[in-house]
Every structure is written in structure tokens, then in C-alpha cells.
Design a protein around this motif. Structure first.
Motif, PDB file in Angstrom:
ATOM      1  N   GLY A 101       0.921  -1.495   0.060  1.00 62.06           N
ATOM      2  CA  GLY A 101       0.118  -0.308   0.346  1.00 62.06           C
ATOM      3  C   GLY A 101       0.918   1.106  -0.023  1.00 62.06           C
ATOM      4  O   GLY A 101       1.770   1.360   0.639  1.00 62.06           O
ATOM      5  N   LEU A 125      -0.763  -1.094  -4.485  1.00 69.28           N
ATOM      6  CA  LEU A 125      -2.174   0.006  -4.247  1.00 69.28           C
ATOM      7  C   LEU A 125      -1.577   1.451  -3.438  1.00 69.28           C
ATOM      8  O   LEU A 125      -1.288   1.341  -3.006  1.00 69.28           O
ATOM      9  CB  LEU A 125      -2.581  -1.252  -3.420  1.00 69.28           C
ATOM     10  CG  LEU A 125      -3.380  -2.598  -3.368  1.00 69.28           C
ATOM     11  CD1 LEU A 125      -4.574  -2.837  -2.182  1.00 69.28           C
ATOM     12  CD2 LEU A 125      -4.509  -2.567  -4.372  1.00 69.28           C
ATOM     13  N   ARG A 141      -0.236   7.011  -7.927  1.00 72.89           N
ATOM     14  CA  ARG A 141      -0.009   5.666  -8.753  1.00 72.89           C
ATOM     15  C   ARG A 141       0.726   6.119  -9.810  1.00 72.89           C
ATOM     16  O   ARG A 141       1.889   4.840 -10.471  1.00 72.89           O
ATOM     17  CB  ARG A 141      -1.779   5.294  -9.125  1.00 72.89           C
ATOM     18  CG  ARG A 141      -1.919   3.825 -10.502  1.00 72.89           C
ATOM     19  CD  ARG A 141      -2.634   3.264 -11.121  1.00 72.89           C
ATOM     20  NE  ARG A 141      -2.994   4.797 -11.369  1.00 72.89           N
ATOM     21  CZ  ARG A 141      -4.379   5.162 -11.751  1.00 72.89           C
ATOM     22  NH1 ARG A 141      -5.311   3.968 -12.243  1.00 72.89           N
ATOM     23  NH2 ARG A 141      -4.533   5.586 -12.703  1.00 72.89           N
ATOM     24  N   THR A 158       0.140  -2.046 -10.549  1.00 74.90           N
ATOM     25  CA  THR A 158      -0.402  -0.960  -9.642  1.00 74.90           C
ATOM     26  C   THR A 158      -1.505  -0.618  -9.867  1.00 74.90           C
ATOM     27  O   THR A 158      -1.907   0.032 -11.382  1.00 74.90           O
ATOM     28  CB  THR A 158       0.802   0.580 -10.141  1.00 74.90           C
ATOM     29  OG1 THR A 158       1.925  -0.713  -9.865  1.00 74.90           O
ATOM     30  CG2 THR A 158       0.967   2.014  -9.219  1.00 74.90           C
ATOM     31  N   THR A 213      -5.202   1.827  -7.630  1.00 74.29           N
ATOM     32  CA  THR A 213      -5.920   2.757  -6.612  1.00 74.29           C
ATOM     33  C   THR A 213      -6.273   1.763  -5.987  1.00 74.29           C
ATOM     34  O   THR A 213      -6.693   0.179  -6.166  1.00 74.29           O
ATOM     35  CB  THR A 213      -6.195   3.949  -6.968  1.00 74.29           C
ATOM     36  OG1 THR A 213      -7.743   3.589  -7.408  1.00 74.29           O
ATOM     37  CG2 THR A 213      -5.856   4.581  -8.342  1.00 74.29           C
ATOM     38  N   LEU A 214      -6.457   1.284  -5.265  1.00 70.79           N
ATOM     39  CA  LEU A 214      -7.268   1.078  -3.379  1.00 70.79           C
ATOM     40  C   LEU A 214      -8.807   0.281  -4.567  1.00 70.79           C
ATOM     41  O   LEU A 214      -8.419  -0.465  -4.536  1.00 70.79           O
ATOM     42  CB  LEU A 214      -7.423   0.739  -2.750  1.00 70.79           C
ATOM     43  CG  LEU A 214      -7.634   0.122  -1.345  1.00 70.79           C
ATOM     44  CD1 LEU A 214      -7.829  -1.268  -1.615  1.00 70.79           C
ATOM     45  CD2 LEU A 214      -8.154   1.397  -0.403  1.00 70.79           C
ATOM     46  N   ALA A 224      -8.457  -1.725  -7.558  1.00 71.22           N
ATOM     47  CA  ALA A 224      -8.381  -2.504  -7.884  1.00 71.22           C
ATOM     48  C   ALA A 224      -9.476  -3.670  -6.459  1.00 71.22           C
ATOM     49  O   ALA A 224      -9.534  -4.774  -7.935  1.00 71.22           O
ATOM     50  CB  ALA A 224      -7.338  -2.735  -7.016  1.00 71.22           C
ATOM     51  N   THR A 247      -4.759 -10.600 -10.043  1.00 69.84           N
ATOM     52  CA  THR A 247      -3.809  -9.533 -10.692  1.00 69.84           C
ATOM     53  C   THR A 247      -3.304  -9.118 -12.126  1.00 69.84           C
ATOM     54  O   THR A 247      -3.870  -8.125 -12.859  1.00 69.84           O
ATOM     55  CB  THR A 247      -2.243  -9.801 -10.085  1.00 69.84           C
ATOM     56  OG1 THR A 247      -2.983  -9.555  -8.197  1.00 69.84           O
ATOM     57  CG2 THR A 247      -1.763  -7.340 -10.604  1.00 69.84           C
ATOM     58  N   LEU A 267     -11.706  -5.324  -1.192  1.00 71.20           N
ATOM     59  CA  LEU A 267     -11.151  -6.053  -2.105  1.00 71.20           C
ATOM     60  C   LEU A 267      -9.912  -7.420  -1.688  1.00 71.20           C
ATOM     61  O   LEU A 267      -9.986  -8.199  -2.272  1.00 71.20           O
ATOM     62  CB  LEU A 267      -9.506  -5.572  -2.039  1.00 71.20           C
ATOM     63  CG  LEU A 267      -8.125  -5.390  -2.919  1.00 71.20           C
ATOM     64  CD1 LEU A 267      -8.400  -6.774  -4.529  1.00 71.20           C
ATOM     65  CD2 LEU A 267      -7.617  -4.574  -2.639  1.00 71.20           C
TER      66      LEU A 267
END
Length: 214
Positions: free
Chosen positions: A7, A89, A96, A111, A113-114, A117, A141, A201
Motif C-alpha cells: 500500500g 495499491l 499511482r 499497480t 489505486t485501492l 483494484a 492481478t 478487495l
């Protein structure tokens, strides 16, 4: 083998430690913690800075393990951390971008963003392959990256701050605004955006990784 999640925010004192806390808690609640390592860092972090006291207070008030935040010390983002992460994240699109600009091998593919994702993982978790948990998480992923731009994601939303002065902030649905930045988003809003999203997530990751393995 373990799957490493990193993170990242700006200073690694507020958003990314909270992201790591939320993810670790959610993985452990699902009996999934031993297969995933969660770390955090900041693109402009000063080493050893303590975590934001307001975030620690909010975590404690909501029954989260706030001691983790109280013991947290900020870590600058390094190339080694980027290279060692299977999933990165970022707190927002600007962070990012800073990560990707470093030009580390295949970093753009890992990569997100939270909030981005979480949305993508829910959309593609049924597509993953692999015989082990690590293989399936890597596959997830990869599928998230392949469907980026092809999955219909919402854009900008107006979020009620829930604190005085009452107002609505325009927040992109990929971002968690910075309580310590120019926007000055209330910590309660930051908390409200991160913790449920981290849980979503972690749920998608664990469900997708364990499907057909039991």
C-alpha cells in the motif's frame, strides 16, 4: 511462497498504513493471512515518522487494532519495495502515477489505486487460473490489468464529509483524498473510504484464490 501487497500513499502516515491495517485484518478474518504479506510505504515519506494520531484514534474507536498504527513508522518507497510487490495499491491516481514513473519492470501491470483494484477484482475474480493460492492471486492481478479500461467503472462522485462545515467533496471513484493535502478531506471520510474498500478487495482476493482449491 507468499503474495506481497504494498500500500502506498504520500507520507505513509495516514492512508497507506490504514490500507495495510484494513487488508491485514480482512485477510486474517478470512483465515487467509498466512498466504499474504501486506506492507506500506510513501512516495514522499520521511523515514520513521509516526502514524497520524487521528487515524489511530478512529481505528481504536471502531474496534480495529489501533496498536498497529501506534507502532507504525513511515518508510520511503524504494525500488526494492516496488520490485518485491506482487500487487501495488496506491491511495490515489497521483500516487499511482508517481510509482509507475519510476520505470520499474512491469510495475504498471501490478499497480492500481485501492478503489480501482476493488472494483476490478470483483469484476474478474471468476476468470483466474492456477493450482496454488499464490498462482491464483498472480492470475487475478493479471486479469485486473488486462481488463483495465475494458471494465465499466464509475467516475466522479460527490461524497458527504459528515463533519462541520457540512459540504460535499467531489472525489474520483478511484481515489482516497489526502487529509493532509490541499483538499483537506476529513479523516472520517478517509477512514470511511478505505476500510470498507480494503475489506471488499480482500474478500475478492481470498474468494478468487481459494475457489476450486478446497
Amino acid at each position: 511462497m507468499t503474495f506481497t501487497v504494498l500500500g502506498v500513499c504520500a507520507a505513509n502516515i495516514c492512508r497507506s498504513p490504514l490500507m495495510a491495517l484494513g487488508l491485514e485484518r480482512s485477510f486474517l478474518m478470512r483465515g487467509f493471512g498466512g498466504d499474504v504479506v501486506v506492507r506500506s510505504a510513501g512516495v514522499s515519506a520521511a523515514a520513521d515518522e509516526i502514524a497520524c494520531a487521528e487515524v489511530a484514534r478512529l481505528a481504536k474507536a471502531r474496534g480495529l487494532p489501533s496498536l498497529v498504527l501506534e507502532k507504525h513508522r513511515a518508510a520511503p518507497l524504494t525500488d526494492q519495495l516496488i520490485d518485491g510487490a506482487d500487487l501495488i495499491l496506491a491511495a490515489d491516481r497521483s500516487v499511482r502515477s508517481e510509482i509507475v514513473k519510476r520505470g520499474r519492470p512491469h510495475s504498471i501491470e501490478r499497480t492500481f489505486t485501492l478503489r480501482e483494484a476493488a472494483q476490478l477484482a470483483e469484476a474478474v475474480s471468476h476468470r483466474i487460473e492456477g493450482r496454488t493460492i499464490e498462482e491464483r492471486l498472480r492470475s487475478l492481478t493479471m486479469q485486473m490489468n488486462h481488463h483495465r479500461g475494458f471494465t465499466d467503472l464509475p467516475g466522479v462522485e460527490r461524497v458527504l464529509t459528515m463533519t462541520l462545515p457540512w459540504r460535499r467533496l467531489e472525489v474520483h471513484t478511484h481515489d482516497v483524498p489526502d487529509a493532509h493535502g490541499d483538499v483537506g478531506a476529513p479523516h472520517r471520510l478517509v477512514f470511511r473510504l478505505i476500510i470498507p474498500t480494503a475489506d471488499r478487495l480482500a474478500g475478492s482476493l481470498s474468494t478468487g484464490a481459494l475457489a476450486h482449491l478446497r
